[in-house]
Write a protein that holds these residues in place. Structure first.
Motif, short mmCIF file in Angstrom:
data_model
loop_
_atom_site.label_atom_id
_atom_site.label_comp_id
_atom_site.label_asym_id
_atom_site.label_seq_id
_atom_site.Cartn_x
_atom_site.Cartn_y
_atom_site.Cartn_z
N THR A 1 88.24 -39.37 13.23
CA THR A 1 87.68 -38.25 13.41
C THR A 1 85.78 -38.85 13.63
OG1 THR A 1 88.76 -36.95 12.89
CG2 THR A 1 86.73 -36.34 13.51
N PRO A 2 85.32 -38.71 14.93
CA PRO A 2 84.38 -39.04 15.13
C PRO A 2 83.30 -38.42 14.83
CG PRO A 2 85.36 -39.08 16.78
CD PRO A 2 86.42 -38.48 16.24
N VAL A 3 82.15 -38.85 13.84
CA VAL A 3 80.89 -37.91 13.86
C VAL A 3 80.05 -38.38 14.03
CG1 VAL A 3 79.33 -37.45 11.09
CG2 VAL A 3 82.36 -38.33 11.13
N ASN A 4 79.65 -37.51 14.75
CA ASN A 4 77.65 -36.71 15.44
C ASN A 4 78.09 -38.17 17.11
OD1 ASN A 4 76.58 -36.07 13.15
ND2 ASN A 4 75.69 -37.99 13.03
N HIS A 5 78.91 -37.77 17.55
CA HIS A 5 79.43 -38.82 18.03
C HIS A 5 78.32 -38.36 19.72
CE1 HIS A 5 81.87 -39.74 22.73
NE2 HIS A 5 82.05 -39.86 21.41
N PRO A 6 77.84 -38.77 20.79
CA PRO A 6 76.97 -39.03 21.09
C PRO A 6 76.87 -37.69 22.31
CG PRO A 6 77.66 -41.37 21.27
CD PRO A 6 78.20 -40.64 20.62
N ALA A 7 78.09 -37.54 22.77
CA ALA A 7 79.08 -36.39 23.66
C ALA A 7 78.97 -35.40 22.46
CB ALA A 7 79.81 -37.14 24.75
N ARG A 8 78.75 -34.75 21.93
CA ARG A 8 78.55 -33.39 21.54
C ARG A 8 78.27 -32.50 21.93
NH1 ARG A 8 76.50 -35.27 16.83
NH2 ARG A 8 74.59 -33.76 17.32
N PRO A 9 76.94 -32.54 22.53
CA PRO A 9 76.86 -31.29 23.27
C PRO A 9 77.42 -30.66 23.91
CG PRO A 9 75.01 -32.27 22.28
CD PRO A 9 75.91 -33.41 22.29
N ILE A 10 77.54 -32.01 24.73
CA ILE A 10 78.57 -31.67 26.53
C ILE A 10 79.90 -31.15 25.60
CG2 ILE A 10 80.08 -32.74 28.35
CD1 ILE A 10 77.79 -34.81 28.24
N PHE A 11 80.80 -31.37 24.42
CA PHE A 11 81.94 -30.82 24.38
C PHE A 11 81.74 -29.29 23.07
CE2 PHE A 11 83.10 -35.89 24.47
CZ PHE A 11 84.26 -35.34 24.57
N ARG A 12 80.66 -29.54 23.16
CA ARG A 12 81.13 -28.15 22.61
C ARG A 12 80.28 -26.71 23.77
NH1 ARG A 12 75.57 -26.46 18.15
NH2 ARG A 12 76.34 -24.18 17.66
N ALA A 13 79.15 -27.24 24.55
CA ALA A 13 79.86 -26.49 25.85
C ALA A 13 81.01 -26.49 26.51
CB ALA A 13 78.69 -27.15 27.03
N ILE A 14 82.34 -27.27 26.69
CA ILE A 14 82.81 -27.22 26.79
C ILE A 14 83.76 -26.43 26.63
CG2 ILE A 14 85.31 -28.42 27.07
CD1 ILE A 14 83.17 -30.91 28.09
N GLY A 15 84.07 -26.24 25.15
CA GLY A 15 84.47 -25.25 24.12
C GLY A 15 83.93 -23.86 24.81
N GLY A 16 82.35 -23.89 24.27
CA GLY A 16 82.09 -22.51 24.79
C GLY A 16 82.58 -21.50 26.32
N LEU A 17 82.96 -22.89 27.03
CA LEU A 17 83.37 -22.56 28.95
C LEU A 17 84.91 -22.00 28.00
CD1 LEU A 17 81.92 -25.09 30.22
CD2 LEU A 17 80.92 -22.91 30.60
N VAL A 18 85.07 -22.99 27.37
CA VAL A 18 87.23 -22.47 27.28
C VAL A 18 86.52 -20.74 26.53
CG1 VAL A 18 88.97 -22.75 26.26
CG2 VAL A 18 88.07 -24.69 26.48
N GLY A 19 85.98 -20.67 25.68
CA GLY A 19 85.59 -19.13 24.68
C GLY A 19 85.44 -18.35 25.68
N LEU A 20 84.76 -18.24 27.18
CA LEU A 20 83.88 -18.00 28.15
C LEU A 20 85.26 -17.35 29.14
CD1 LEU A 20 81.89 -15.95 29.52
CD2 LEU A 20 81.05 -18.39 30.63
N TYR A 21 86.26 -18.10 29.16
CA TYR A 21 87.17 -18.54 30.46
C TYR A 21 88.83 -17.26 29.85
CZ TYR A 21 90.91 -19.02 33.02
OH TYR A 21 92.73 -18.77 33.85
N PHE A 22 88.82 -17.88 28.34
CA PHE A 22 89.08 -16.65 28.18
C PHE A 22 89.25 -14.95 27.52
CE2 PHE A 22 92.06 -20.05 26.02
CZ PHE A 22 92.92 -19.82 26.20
N VAL A 23 87.42 -14.92 27.68
CA VAL A 23 86.90 -13.58 27.68
C VAL A 23 86.70 -13.04 29.39
CG1 VAL A 23 84.73 -12.42 27.56
CG2 VAL A 23 85.60 -13.85 25.71
N VAL A 24 86.86 -13.42 29.82
CA VAL A 24 86.62 -13.08 31.17
C VAL A 24 88.15 -12.88 31.63
CG1 VAL A 24 86.70 -14.15 33.68
CG2 VAL A 24 84.55 -14.08 32.04
N PHE A 25 88.99 -13.57 31.88
CA PHE A 25 90.58 -13.51 31.71
C PHE A 25 91.45 -12.38 31.06
CE2 PHE A 25 94.89 -13.67 30.10
CZ PHE A 25 95.84 -13.92 31.66
N GLY A 26 90.74 -12.67 30.00
CA GLY A 26 91.21 -10.94 29.29
C GLY A 26 90.67 -9.68 29.67
#
Length: 151
Positions: free
Chosen positions: A4-29
């Motif tokens: 499992t990658p540790v300190n991946h250079p694109a970590r902030p982008i992946f974290r933002a994508i996770g936040g967008l998925v959470g936001l989608y669930f909230v809006v859909f709900g």
């Protein structure tokens, strides 16, 4: 886990994508709660939000899932990694179970085929986000690099 990658250079982008998925669930709900207002909690009718079948039960569950994902994203500190991975696995189970019971009376969350596709897609996105969002020390990053190069 060394793979499992540790300190991946694109970590902030992946974290933002996770936040967008959470936001989608909230809006859909939230839209689902509005659309299903006045109906039964586990109604099996033609109620839709964003083109997906839903009812009050699944709408409230979606809001809860989204809030948990967003809370993990905001807190960070590898808690988001654990939340994203567990939510991904849980959503895969829910999506596949819903697919199995799609045309039966056991479809208590009022899933449609579009809902199944979206839930399974978002679960895969969350799994990827969870795998590439891990933060660690420089020693852990170096151990991951060495293990990666050996493979």
């Amino acid at each position: 886990m060394a793979h499992t990658p540790v300190n991946h250079p694109a970590r902030p982008i992946f974290r933002a994508i996770g936040g967008l998925v959470g936001l989608y669930f909230v809006v859909f709900g939230a839209l689902g709660v509005i659309a299903a207002a006045g109906g039964d909690f586990f109604a099996q009718d033609d109620t839709k939000a964003l083109g997906q079948g839903t009812n009050m039960g699944f709408s409230l569950l979606s809001v809860l899932i989204g809030v948990v994902i967003l809370a993990g994203t905001v807190i960070g500190r590898n808690l988001d990694v654990v939340i994203n991975q567990w939510m991904a696995y849980s959503l895969m189970v829910v999506g596949l179970a819903a697919l199995a019971f799609l045309q039966t009376d056991a479809n208590v969350l009022n899933f449609s085929i579009m809902t199944v596709v979206v839930v399974l897609t978002l679960s895969l996105v969350l799994l990827v986000v969870g795998m590439y969002g891990k933060v660690g020390t420089d020693d852990e990053h170096e151990a991951w690099q060495k293990a990666r190069l050996v493979l």
